[in-house]
Design a protein around this motif. Structure first.
Motif, short mmCIF file in Angstrom:
data_model
loop_
_atom_site.label_atom_id
_atom_site.label_comp_id
_atom_site.label_asym_id
_atom_site.label_seq_id
_atom_site.Cartn_x
_atom_site.Cartn_y
_atom_site.Cartn_z
N HIS A 1 0.89 -1.33 0.15
CA HIS A 1 0.10 0.09 -0.04
C HIS A 1 1.02 1.21 0.04
O HIS A 1 1.66 1.68 1.03
N ASN A 2 0.73 2.09 -1.15
CA ASN A 2 1.71 3.13 -1.13
C ASN A 2 1.02 4.32 -0.46
O ASN A 2 0.58 5.22 -1.05
N SER B 1 -3.24 0.10 -3.43
CA SER B 1 -2.37 1.02 -4.25
C SER B 1 -1.09 0.62 -4.24
O SER B 1 -0.25 0.66 -3.22
N SER B 2 -0.69 0.08 -5.60
CA SER B 2 0.33 -0.51 -5.67
C SER B 2 1.73 0.33 -6.01
O SER B 2 1.23 1.63 -6.34
N THR C 1 3.60 0.04 -8.68
CA THR C 1 3.69 -0.11 -10.08
C THR C 1 3.82 1.20 -10.87
O THR C 1 4.48 1.21 -11.88
N VAL C 2 3.13 2.40 -10.17
CA VAL C 2 3.57 3.67 -10.99
C VAL C 2 5.01 3.85 -11.05
O VAL C 2 5.28 4.66 -11.66
N ARG D 1 6.84 0.94 -13.74
CA ARG D 1 6.28 0.85 -15.08
C ARG D 1 7.26 1.31 -16.11
O ARG D 1 8.27 2.47 -15.77
N ASN E 1 6.45 16.12 -10.34
CA ASN E 1 5.40 15.41 -9.64
C ASN E 1 4.11 16.22 -9.71
O ASN E 1 3.04 15.85 -10.21
N THR F 1 -1.37 8.53 -20.70
CA THR F 1 -0.19 8.68 -20.26
C THR F 1 -0.38 8.83 -18.64
O THR F 1 1.02 8.88 -17.91
N GLY F 2 -1.32 9.09 -17.92
CA GLY F 2 -1.42 9.29 -16.58
C GLY F 2 -1.12 10.85 -16.30
O GLY F 2 -1.21 11.12 -14.94
N ALA F 3 -1.07 11.62 -17.29
CA ALA F 3 -0.67 13.01 -17.00
C ALA F 3 -1.97 13.62 -16.29
O ALA F 3 -3.09 13.20 -16.72
N SER G 1 -3.19 5.61 -3.22
CA SER G 1 -2.24 6.95 -2.99
C SER G 1 -2.54 8.00 -4.00
O SER G 1 -2.85 7.67 -5.15
N ASP H 1 -2.23 7.34 -10.91
CA ASP H 1 -2.69 7.98 -12.17
C ASP H 1 -3.89 7.00 -12.46
O ASP H 1 -4.19 6.05 -11.95
N GLN H 2 -4.39 7.51 -13.81
CA GLN H 2 -5.62 6.97 -14.07
C GLN H 2 -5.40 5.36 -14.41
O GLN H 2 -6.13 4.65 -14.24
N GLU I 1 -3.40 3.22 -13.00
CA GLU I 1 -3.32 2.31 -11.80
C GLU I 1 -4.42 2.42 -11.07
O GLU I 1 -4.66 1.52 -10.46
N ILE J 1 -6.65 -0.93 -9.83
CA ILE J 1 -6.94 -1.10 -8.41
C ILE J 1 -8.33 -1.48 -8.33
O ILE J 1 -8.71 -2.65 -7.86
N ARG K 1 -8.49 -4.94 -9.44
CA ARG K 1 -8.18 -6.12 -8.35
C ARG K 1 -9.16 -6.21 -7.34
O ARG K 1 -9.22 -7.20 -6.55
#
Lengths: 535, 325
Positions: free
Chosen positions: A41-42, A118-119, A121-122, A125, A439, A452-454, B39, B43-44, B46, B50, B53
């Motif tokens: 858990h992050n 909340s992993s 992996t961010v 990746r 960030n 992209t997660g932006a 957290s 981002d989207q 992730e 979740i 999962r």
């Protein structure tokens, strides 16, 4: 371009006198780690507890500067390759040797944690290939240039591959091979399985009651100052202060502002540090034709699309008054998303000055001489005095003619509603875990892009091509100097356009017995090895 | 009695089913757990992972169907926050809550009844009035404030007792509890007292009112005329007759002490079930909240059943009517 890291900075906690009596330390936590699994858990409490038991390749010091931990040097080989030189002679707490395979194994496990809320992996990746030319060298090859790879490596705790039968692990970005018997998250609650290289080992984990760490006998670095550290979750603020005053614990996190005079009067000390958490107001600037912003009355248009209106709302806020009266001094007015001197900030950025007359003039220019009505959404139990801050802002905005209603609610409801775009204006906070401005900018003001997660927390849906361009360029620039310049430029562009309204940076407080010292941290973490007997 | 028992159990099952359904949808309506759990850095991409999962990406009806299917097989779901079975997490907390609730119950009974009887026998004396005055404070002051005051006086100022947390535990007869160690008892006194104060005030009032009424009854006068000792009159004839309302109320209150000692457990950081519930509500950990409230219904039903049986033991008339019915 070689970045050499000062291992010494981390390895030498302040020397202390009187080691004999410095044996037990008891800490009152304001929120409890949800697991002892370093990859589960992050969130803050898990992350700092992890650092005591499982080290990373790199770590951050109290100012969030990256320093070496399991790696002694790191440097980019080319645009897409980072090379880490690992320290030799490091042992896990079960006595086995630490090698590059353990790093590969740990990175392989990160995406495999079952039920992780909340992993991590961010942070892992985009690694295409991992090479281990010898047991103490490891190279990461990324798909595109990733200047933040060292930052990301500060977040990943390293497990022992042998412990779980993964010594022949083979990295593959789509899913590693030969992982052996992957541990479940609950396995780490068992002290015999929580094997790391950190200064402490887990001795007891009783959820809700206490976590006990004891010195790792196989630890190679500077001996930790305390033989035994007991962490007790005391989540309500009043009882936490009482536990300190009653002598049940030696140090507490986050005492309430109102209690600080009492704590000092009773002979206790405090340590304070400006944090990386900004409190800000985000405004809905979504310009799609089918979108009507939900919280505005008195006009058919969305006035927030006009930069002059946003600037007026920013100028109407008396940040100094909020910091002094509502925050009792534990805040510093903000003009940027991170406080100077963190990476990417500029020394000359100043908070917007309080100027109600100028604000009114701007509103008139923008065509709203009589203002309009707006609802400000806010949590009331998430940030320090968040509800009260919103009340104050509402008064200040109302004074320039923008009649403001406050819609305050508990955090769980607030974040759900915010993420569904139910507010035209909302108050929230952002802590930049990486300690650099990329960030914050990427999360809060970049144009949202699911691929992209932006802009993932840009719930005002602010968009600006110039900000995006500078930011995207920065996020793929390995050279530190150049990247810093690009971030400064992106930030200045966004702040000049009032992409959001920065209010203040929170100051974090720890309170403790007078025979202790604490190196207060920017990242709000509580690290036992930084707590030392007072000299 | 058997028919009565079966009917009782059927009713309980229905209540549990309705409760589980309501709570399931209510927690869903409060908010999306992912917005709380993830957290902020996620981002989207992730967030979507979740969702998947935790099974939250499925339509609500499907989630409910899975929940019902699992529940029928005895699986109440896996906590979103801890990735462990919800039932297990709750049961781990059970001993802490039980020791707290039963200690509080003992304080309420063994202090409350004698004080109430005393006040009932001597309504106009200074002592009687003082007891009644104290009982008003007992249930008019807010629970959390009482708790903080207890901490302030006994832990901070006097330094006699610890300010919170659970002490050492020991295992006795297969039960692990803090009741069996000195350290555990020291930690238990303040929270148990805090939890007991309100109940004690209630017991005092009931016992006093009962005593005043019973003391005027003919059989008491007769007993006195017969020359029975005062202690026998009070200890047997009066006490037995005031117990019925006291037992009823305590039965219900015990249920609430076990299930909803939230305030006391929070103020004293006592790691019981109530603390788990309140933390889980804050984090929208739906499996725990649902399982918890289902367990609560079971506890209430069991306690009511036990209370009915105790009635029968205290009052012969209840026994007679049961036989007839």
């Amino acid at each position: 371009m070689k970045r050499t890291l000062t291992v010494a900075a981390l390895m030498v906690p302040a020397l202390f006198a009187g080691a004999a009596q410095a044996q037990n330390l008891r800490i009152g936590l304001s929120s409890e780690p949800t697991s002892m699994d370093p990859h589960f858990h992050n969130v803050g409490p898990n992350n700092f507890m992890r650092r005591h038991i499982f080290q990373g390749l790199l770590t951050t010091d109290e100012t969030q500067k990256i320093v070496g931990e399991l790696a002694e040097a790191v440097a980019p080989v080319n645009e897409t390759t980072w090379e880490f030189k690992l320290r030799k002679g490091v042992k896990f707490s079960d006595g086995s040797d630490f090698t590059a395979t353990d790093v590969v194994y740990s990175l392989c496990r990160v995406p495999k944690v079952e039920g992780s809320p909340s992993s991590f992996t961010v942070f892992t990746r985009g690694i295409e290939k991992i090479e281990t030319p010898d047991p103490h060298t490891i190279r990461f090859v990324t798909a595109s240039p990733n200047p933040l790879l060292p930052n990301n490596m500060t977040t990943i705790g390293i497990l022992s591959s042998k412990k779980f039968g993964g010594q022949n692990v083979k990295y593959n970005p789509a899913g590693c091979e030969n992982l052996g018997d992957l541990p479940k998250s609950t396995d780490f609650n068992d002290p015999t399985k929580a094997i790391g290289t950190g200064p402490y080992v887990l001795t007891e984990y009783t959820r809700g009651s206490q976590i006990v760490l004891t010195r790792n006998p196989n630890y190679q670095g500077q001996k930790a100052p305390w033989e035994r550290v007991t962490w007790r979750p005391i989540t309500s603020a009043g009882p936490r202060v009482a536990a300190l005053l009653a002598g049940d614990v030696d140090l507490i996190e986050n005492p309430q502002i109102e209690d600080l005079p009492r704590i000092k009067q009773a002979g206790f000390k405090t340590a304070q540090q400006l944090s990386n958490r900004i409190i800000y107001v985000h405004l809905d600037t979504h310009a799609a034709a089918d979108w009507k912003t939900p919280g505005i009355k008195g006009t058919d248009k969305n006035p927030l699309l006009d930069k002059r209106v946003r600037e007026a709302l920013s100028k109407a806020i008396n940040r100094q008054a909020i910091a002094e009266r509502i925050m009792g001094g534990v805040a510093q007015p903000a003009g940027d998303l991170l406080p100077w001197p963190l990476f990417g900030t500029s020394k000359d950025t100043k908070p917007t000055a309080f100027d109600p007359d100028g604000a009114k003039k701007l509103l008139t220019e923008a065509g709203y001489p009589n203002g309009f009505e707006i609802t400000l959404g806010t949590p009331n139990d998430r940030y320090i005095n968040d509800g009260k801050i919103s009340e104050a802002i509402a008064q200040m905005w109302t004074r320039i003619g923008v009649k403001t209603n406050v819609d305050a609610m508990t955090a769980s409801t607030f974040f759900t509603r915010r993420n569904k775009f139910e507010f035209s204006a909302y108050l929230a906070g952002w802590g930049a875990d990486s300690g650099e401005l990329g960030n914050s900018l990427n999360a809060l003001v970049a144009t949202p892009d699911a691929k992209t997660g932006a802009g993932h927390t840009n719930r005002g849906r602010y968009t600006n091509k110039d900000v995006d361009a500078a930011l995207i360029e920065a996020l793929r620039t390995i050279d530190d100097k150049k990247r810093e310049g690009l971030l400064q430029k992106a930030s200045k562009t966004a702040m000049d356009d009032v992409a959001l309204i920065p209010l203040h940076f929170e100051i974090t407080t720890w309170a403790f017995k007078k025979d202790l010292d604490y190196k207060a941290r920017v990242d709000q973490y509580t690290i036992a090895t930084d707590i030392t007997p007072a000299k | 009695m058997l028919v009565y028992l079966i009917r009782r159990i059927a009713q309980a099952m229905l209540v549990i089913a309705v409760m589980a359904t309501l709570v399931f949808f209510a927690v869903y309506a409060i908010g999306n757990p992912i917005d709380v759990l993830a957290s902020p850095q996620a981002d989207q991409i992730e967030l979507a992972a979740i969702s998947q999962r935790l099974g939250l990406d499925r339509p609500l009806w499907e989630q409910f169907g899975i929940f019902v299917g699992n529940a029928l097989r005895g699986d109440l779901g896996t906590s979103f926050v801890y990735a462990e079975p919800a039932a297990k997490l709750i049961l781990q907390r059970l001993p802490a809550t039980f020791e707290l609730a039963f200690t509080a119950l003992a304080i309420a009974v063994f202090l409350g009844i004698p004080l109430g009887v005393y006040a009932g026998l001597n309504p106009d004396s200074l002592g009687g009035r003082a007891v009644m005055g104290g009982s008003i404070l007992g249930f008019s002051l807010p629970n959390f404030w009482q708790g903080l005051m207890l901490i302030l006086v006994f832990a901070v100022i006097l330094g006699w007792l610890p300010a919170g947390g659970r002490g050492q535990t020991a295992t006795f007869l297969g039960i692990e509890s803090a009741l069996f160690t000195l350290d555990g008892l020291k930690h238990l006194i303040l929270p148990a007292l805090n939890l007991a104060l309100f109940k004690m005030a209630l017991v005092i009032r009931l016992a006093r009112a009962g005593t005043r009424e019973v003391a005027l009854q003919d059989y008491v006068r007769f007993a006195r005329a017969k020359g029975l000792s005062r202690s026998r009159i009070v200890g047997v004839h009066i006490l037995k007759n005031i117990l019925i309302p006291v037992v009823t109320i305590l039965g219900l209150e015990l249920g609430s002490m076990i299930a909803f000692a939230v305030v006391t457990e929070t103020v004293f950081s006592y790691p019981g079930m109530g603390k788990l519930l309140i933390d889980s509500i804050g984090r929208l950990d739906r499996p725990i909240v649902v399982a918890y409230l289902m367990l609560t219904v079971v506890i209430f039903v069991v306690i009511n059943l036990v209370v009915d049986i105790i009635y029968a033991a205290i009052d012969p008339r209840v026994r007679l009517s049961e036989v007839k019915g």
